[in-house]
Design a protein around this motif. Structure first.
Motif, PDB file in Angstrom:
ATOM      1  N   GLY A  80     -39.620 -27.931 -27.984  1.00 35.06           N
ATOM      2  CA  GLY A  80     -38.540 -27.114 -27.445  1.00 35.06           C
ATOM      3  C   GLY A  80     -38.544 -27.019 -25.930  1.00 35.06           C
ATOM      4  N   GLU A  81     -39.603 -27.535 -25.284  1.00 32.58           N
ATOM      5  CA  GLU A  81     -39.721 -27.352 -23.826  1.00 32.58           C
ATOM      6  C   GLU A  81     -39.049 -28.475 -23.024  1.00 32.58           C
ATOM      7  OE1 GLU A  81     -41.189 -24.700 -22.066  1.00 32.58           O
ATOM      8  OE2 GLU A  81     -41.115 -23.799 -24.076  1.00 32.58           O
ATOM      9  N   VAL A  82     -38.632 -28.095 -21.826  1.00 37.48           N
ATOM     10  CA  VAL A  82     -38.073 -29.040 -20.841  1.00 37.48           C
ATOM     11  C   VAL A  82     -39.147 -29.313 -19.794  1.00 37.48           C
ATOM     12  CG1 VAL A  82     -36.330 -29.324 -19.021  1.00 37.48           C
ATOM     13  CG2 VAL A  82     -35.729 -28.115 -21.129  1.00 37.48           C
ATOM     14  N   TYR A  83     -39.289 -30.580 -19.375  1.00 44.64           N
ATOM     15  CA  TYR A  83     -40.238 -30.908 -18.298  1.00 44.64           C
ATOM     16  C   TYR A  83     -39.528 -31.693 -17.197  1.00 44.64           C
ATOM     17  CZ  TYR A  83     -43.763 -29.559 -21.711  1.00 44.64           C
ATOM     18  OH  TYR A  83     -44.509 -28.856 -22.630  1.00 44.64           O
ATOM     19  N   ASN A  84     -39.572 -31.179 -15.976  1.00 43.23           N
ATOM     20  CA  ASN A  84     -39.056 -31.924 -14.820  1.00 43.23           C
ATOM     21  C   ASN A  84     -40.108 -32.930 -14.366  1.00 43.23           C
ATOM     22  OD1 ASN A  84     -36.767 -30.382 -14.800  1.00 43.23           O
ATOM     23  ND2 ASN A  84     -37.261 -29.228 -12.953  1.00 43.23           N
ATOM     24  N   VAL A  85     -39.652 -34.116 -13.938  1.00 42.95           N
ATOM     25  CA  VAL A  85     -40.585 -35.159 -13.489  1.00 42.95           C
ATOM     26  C   VAL A  85     -40.173 -35.649 -12.100  1.00 42.95           C
ATOM     27  CG1 VAL A  85     -41.748 -37.311 -14.087  1.00 42.95           C
ATOM     28  CG2 VAL A  85     -40.707 -35.938 -15.918  1.00 42.95           C
TER      29      VAL A  85
ATOM     30  N   THR B 106     -41.412 -36.506 -36.180  1.00 45.61           N
ATOM     31  CA  THR B 106     -42.469 -35.664 -35.593  1.00 45.61           C
ATOM     32  C   THR B 106     -42.032 -35.152 -34.226  1.00 45.61           C
ATOM     33  OG1 THR B 106     -44.091 -37.039 -36.709  1.00 45.61           O
ATOM     34  CG2 THR B 106     -44.912 -35.677 -34.895  1.00 45.61           C
ATOM     35  N   LYS B 107     -41.294 -35.997 -33.490  1.00 49.92           N
ATOM     36  CA  LYS B 107     -40.827 -35.572 -32.163  1.00 49.92           C
ATOM     37  C   LYS B 107     -39.637 -36.412 -31.714  1.00 49.92           C
ATOM     38  CE  LYS B 107     -43.101 -33.608 -28.965  1.00 49.92           C
ATOM     39  NZ  LYS B 107     -43.266 -32.188 -28.735  1.00 49.92           N
ATOM     40  N   PHE B 108     -38.678 -35.761 -31.063  1.00 51.62           N
ATOM     41  CA  PHE B 108     -37.525 -36.431 -30.433  1.00 51.62           C
ATOM     42  C   PHE B 108     -37.608 -36.124 -28.938  1.00 51.62           C
ATOM     43  CE2 PHE B 108     -33.251 -37.067 -28.948  1.00 51.62           C
ATOM     44  CZ  PHE B 108     -32.602 -37.913 -29.856  1.00 51.62           C
ATOM     45  N   VAL B 109     -37.906 -37.158 -28.144  1.00 55.10           N
ATOM     46  CA  VAL B 109     -37.972 -36.962 -26.684  1.00 55.10           C
ATOM     47  C   VAL B 109     -36.656 -37.450 -26.077  1.00 55.10           C
ATOM     48  CG1 VAL B 109     -39.172 -37.489 -24.525  1.00 55.10           C
ATOM     49  CG2 VAL B 109     -40.471 -37.312 -26.666  1.00 55.10           C
ATOM     50  N   HIS B 110     -35.952 -36.550 -25.434  1.00 53.78           N
ATOM     51  CA  HIS B 110     -34.665 -36.884 -24.819  1.00 53.78           C
ATOM     52  C   HIS B 110     -34.874 -37.064 -23.318  1.00 53.78           C
ATOM     53  CE1 HIS B 110     -30.417 -36.925 -24.014  1.00 53.78           C
ATOM     54  NE2 HIS B 110     -30.479 -35.831 -23.284  1.00 53.78           N
ATOM     55  N   VAL B 111     -34.596 -38.288 -22.837  1.00 48.12           N
ATOM     56  CA  VAL B 111     -34.822 -38.587 -21.420  1.00 48.12           C
ATOM     57  C   VAL B 111     -33.557 -38.228 -20.637  1.00 48.12           C
ATOM     58  CG1 VAL B 111     -35.447 -40.350 -19.734  1.00 48.12           C
ATOM     59  CG2 VAL B 111     -36.405 -40.429 -22.063  1.00 48.12           C
ATOM     60  N   SER B 112     -33.649 -37.150 -19.891  1.00 45.77           N
ATOM     61  CA  SER B 112     -32.485 -36.715 -19.116  1.00 45.77           C
ATOM     62  C   SER B 112     -32.758 -36.863 -17.614  1.00 45.77           C
ATOM     63  CB  SER B 112     -32.104 -35.288 -19.504  1.00 45.77           C
ATOM     64  OG  SER B 112     -30.853 -34.967 -18.928  1.00 45.77           O
ATOM     65  N   THR B 113     -31.993 -36.169 -16.836  1.00 45.20           N
ATOM     66  CA  THR B 113     -31.982 -36.411 -15.393  1.00 45.20           C
ATOM     67  C   THR B 113     -31.906 -35.112 -14.600  1.00 45.20           C
ATOM     68  OG1 THR B 113     -30.601 -37.327 -13.628  1.00 45.20           O
ATOM     69  CG2 THR B 113     -29.472 -36.763 -15.642  1.00 45.20           C
TER      70      THR B 113
ATOM     71  N   VAL C 187     -38.334 -31.128 -30.426  1.00 50.33           N
ATOM     72  CA  VAL C 187     -37.753 -31.904 -29.314  1.00 50.33           C
ATOM     73  C   VAL C 187     -38.453 -31.587 -27.998  1.00 50.33           C
ATOM     74  CG1 VAL C 187     -35.461 -31.791 -30.394  1.00 50.33           C
ATOM     75  CG2 VAL C 187     -36.028 -30.184 -28.565  1.00 50.33           C
ATOM     76  N   ASN C 188     -38.348 -32.514 -27.067  1.00 47.78           N
ATOM     77  CA  ASN C 188     -38.596 -32.247 -25.645  1.00 47.78           C
ATOM     78  C   ASN C 188     -37.479 -32.888 -24.851  1.00 47.78           C
ATOM     79  OD1 ASN C 188     -41.988 -32.566 -26.317  1.00 47.78           O
ATOM     80  ND2 ASN C 188     -41.168 -30.774 -25.295  1.00 47.78           N
ATOM     81  N   ILE C 189     -37.171 -32.272 -23.707  1.00 44.86           N
ATOM     82  CA  ILE C 189     -36.222 -32.874 -22.760  1.00 44.86           C
ATOM     83  C   ILE C 189     -36.980 -33.115 -21.457  1.00 44.86           C
ATOM     84  CG2 ILE C 189     -34.123 -32.485 -21.400  1.00 44.86           C
ATOM     85  CD1 ILE C 189     -33.134 -30.638 -23.674  1.00 44.86           C
ATOM     86  N   THR C 190     -36.888 -34.345 -20.917  1.00 45.47           N
ATOM     87  CA  THR C 190     -37.470 -34.594 -19.594  1.00 45.47           C
ATOM     88  C   THR C 190     -36.326 -34.783 -18.604  1.00 45.47           C
ATOM     89  OG1 THR C 190     -37.601 -36.981 -19.982  1.00 45.47           O
ATOM     90  CG2 THR C 190     -39.562 -35.685 -20.520  1.00 45.47           C
ATOM     91  N   ARG C 191     -36.497 -34.237 -17.413  1.00 44.08           N
ATOM     92  CA  ARG C 191     -35.466 -34.394 -16.367  1.00 44.08           C
ATOM     93  C   ARG C 191     -36.137 -34.966 -15.128  1.00 44.08           C
ATOM     94  NH1 ARG C 191     -33.029 -28.623 -17.860  1.00 44.08           N
ATOM     95  NH2 ARG C 191     -31.774 -29.271 -19.639  1.00 44.08           N
ATOM     96  N   CYS C 192     -35.864 -36.234 -14.920  1.00 40.50           N
ATOM     97  CA  CYS C 192     -36.561 -36.969 -13.871  1.00 40.50           C
ATOM     98  C   CYS C 192     -35.664 -37.190 -12.655  1.00 40.50           C
ATOM     99  CB  CYS C 192     -37.004 -38.321 -14.437  1.00 40.50           C
ATOM    100  SG  CYS C 192     -38.118 -39.183 -13.353  1.00 40.50           S
ATOM    101  N   SER C 193     -36.296 -37.362 -11.511  1.00 40.88           N
ATOM    102  CA  SER C 193     -35.568 -37.715 -10.291  1.00 40.88           C
ATOM    103  C   SER C 193     -35.304 -39.222 -10.270  1.00 40.88           C
ATOM    104  CB  SER C 193     -36.382 -37.283  -9.072  1.00 40.88           C
ATOM    105  OG  SER C 193     -37.638 -37.924  -9.092  1.00 40.88           O
ATOM    106  N   ASN C 194     -34.745 -39.718  -9.177  1.00 39.57           N
ATOM    107  CA  ASN C 194     -34.372 -41.142  -9.063  1.00 39.57           C
ATOM    108  C   ASN C 194     -35.569 -42.060  -9.247  1.00 39.57           C
ATOM    109  OD1 ASN C 194     -32.178 -39.691  -7.652  1.00 39.57           O
ATOM    110  ND2 ASN C 194     -31.453 -41.758  -7.223  1.00 39.57           N
ATOM    111  N   ASN C 195     -35.451 -42.995 -10.171  1.00 39.89           N
ATOM    112  CA  ASN C 195     -36.500 -43.998 -10.399  1.00 39.89           C
ATOM    113  C   ASN C 195     -36.223 -45.244  -9.583  1.00 39.89           C
ATOM    114  OD1 ASN C 195     -37.827 -43.805 -13.752  1.00 39.89           O
ATOM    115  ND2 ASN C 195     -37.039 -42.155 -12.523  1.00 39.89           N
ATOM    116  N   TYR C 196     -37.285 -46.004  -9.308  1.00 40.01           N
ATOM    117  CA  TYR C 196     -37.143 -47.346  -8.719  1.00 40.01           C
ATOM    118  C   TYR C 196     -38.346 -48.151  -9.176  1.00 40.01           C
ATOM    119  CZ  TYR C 196     -40.792 -45.973  -5.464  1.00 40.01           C
ATOM    120  OH  TYR C 196     -41.990 -45.560  -4.942  1.00 40.01           O
ATOM    121  N   GLY C 197     -38.252 -49.481  -9.038  1.00 42.10           N
ATOM    122  CA  GLY C 197     -39.364 -50.339  -9.470  1.00 42.10           C
ATOM    123  C   GLY C 197     -38.815 -51.614 -10.100  1.00 42.10           C
TER     124      GLY C 197
END
Ligand code: NAD
Ligand code: DAU
Length: 336
Positions: free
Chosen positions: A238-243, A118-125, A174-184
């Protein structure tokens, strides 16, 4: 509903698996991980006996193992975190980054296409965009051209392009997420924040690359988990989301904040030789994902206090890591 989370024994994937298992008792969460140096299952002791938690030890770059697993389990969703993730290791030895991050992603995409997920979420940077100048007005948007500078970010950009191509060519959702530096919690102590906390606590020198003026945009891992949950359920195919949460800090600011919070001296800081190809500044414009309904809950000030407290209360977790193979890594990487 069956959700496959790759890299669920690592830092962000590990937090995401916990979050999903606790939030959705009616979803079956499959944590697939090879358990490399960066993966450990002790972080899941509290959820491992829950009915909706499952663990599979496998290599995403093993075509036969992955195809057989997908054919058997018929996952509905794939959330793909598994990767080699540390820039310094990619500078020392790029090969494994290509195998895991590029080939591994392509093998997962093929298996997902075959069963029709149904969906492939690709966790990018955000590192795929390269670097920004030291001003305060430029930000990475989803339209910023890809210009990766390290072998790590080049391997992530390559995987992003493969994900995009499976959408364009085969119609894979698909969706691609592009996140900044994580911490925790559960951040592996090779990365700046946990490395600083663990070394300050034992009165050891903190290696700061170059002049310490490079800027990163810090996001608490919990806020990254809520973003991925949202994209998984509501992201437009098909969309990219910056986080990112607009928490830009120089490395020196990050290190001194931790030193002060722990009541130690700034004499612990040691400026060391700069990282090769060191990106100057990262900063995310999160407007698109905010319009989808996401909002961060932590500021850097609240998040760093929570994180330091977690490292104080969970010493056995990180002390067990830094007493093993890690020591050899540290000696090779630093001369302090
Ligand atoms: P991590 O290094 O802590 O964890 C990676 C996990 O992947 C580990 O559990 C490891 O065992 C597993 N893994 C590695 N190779 C594998 C293989 N061949 N098969 C199966 N499992 C394998 O990484 P992280 O910091 O949690 O990052 C997770 C993802 O998020 C990565 O894709 C990374 O690029 C991305 N990301 C990270 C950050 C960050 O600040 N850490 C920010 C943005 C994006
Ligand atoms: O921006 C997202 C990226 O953030 C992710 O894609 C990566 O997986 C993740 O590792 C992280 O990359 P960075 O290279 O920015 O993180 P790191 O913690 O390694 O370094 C943060 C900053 O601190 C960077 O400017 C380099 C500096 N640094 C790092 C280390 C390990 C030091 O000054 N000294 C150090 O010892």
């Amino acid at each position: 509903m069956k959700i496959l989370v790759t890299g669920g024994a690592g830092f962000i994937g590990g937090n995401f698996v916990k979050y999903m298992v606790n939030k959705y008792s009616d979803y079956d969460i499959y944590n697939l991980d090879l358990l490399t140096y960066a993966g450990d299952l002790t972080k899941h002791q509290d959820i491992s006996t829950k009915k909706n938690y499952h663990f599979v030890k496998a290599d995403i770059a093993d075509h036969e193992a992955i195809t057989t697993l997908f054919d058997k389990e018929k996952f509905d969703f794939v959330v793909h975190f598994a990767a080699e993730s540390h820039v310094d290791r990619s500078i020392a030895d790029p090969g494994v980054f290509i195998r895991t991050n590029v080939l591994g992603t392509q093998i997962l995409l093929d298996a997902a296409k075959k069963i029709g997920v149904t969906k492939f979420v690709h966790v990018s940077t955000d590192e795929v965009y390269g670097e920004l100048d030291f001003d305060t007005t430029s930000f990475f948007t989803e339209g910023t051209p890809l210009q990766p500078n390290s072998p790590y970010s080049a391997s992530k950009a390559s995987s992003d392009l493969l994900v995009r191509s499976y959408h364009e060519t085969y119609g894979l959702p698909v969706n691609i997420t592009r996140c900044s530096n994580n911490y925790g919690p559960y951040h592996f102590p090779e990365k700046l924040i946990p490395l600083t906390i663990s070394r300050v606590l034992s009165d050891q020198k903190i290696p700061v690359y170059g002049d310490g003026k490079n800027v990163r945009d810090w996001l608490h891992v919990f806020d990254h988990c809520t973003a991925i949950d949202l994209v998984m359920h509501k992201g437009v195919n098909g969309e990219v989301y910056n986080v990112g949460g607009h928490n830009e800090r120089t490395n020196l600011e990050v290190v001194t904040t931790i030193i002060k919070a722990l009541g130690k001296s700034e004499n612990l800081i040691e400026f060391v030789e700069d990282r090769l190809g060191h990106d100057k500044r990262y900063a995310i414009d999160p407007t698109k994902i905010e319009k989808l309904g996401w909002k961060s809950t932590y500021t850097f000030e609240t998040g760093i206090v929570q994180t330091i407290q977690w490292y104080l209360e969970n010493k056995e977790w990180w002390q067990q890591i830094i007493s093993g193979e890690y020591q050899k890594y540290f000696e090779n990487q630093y001369s302090i």
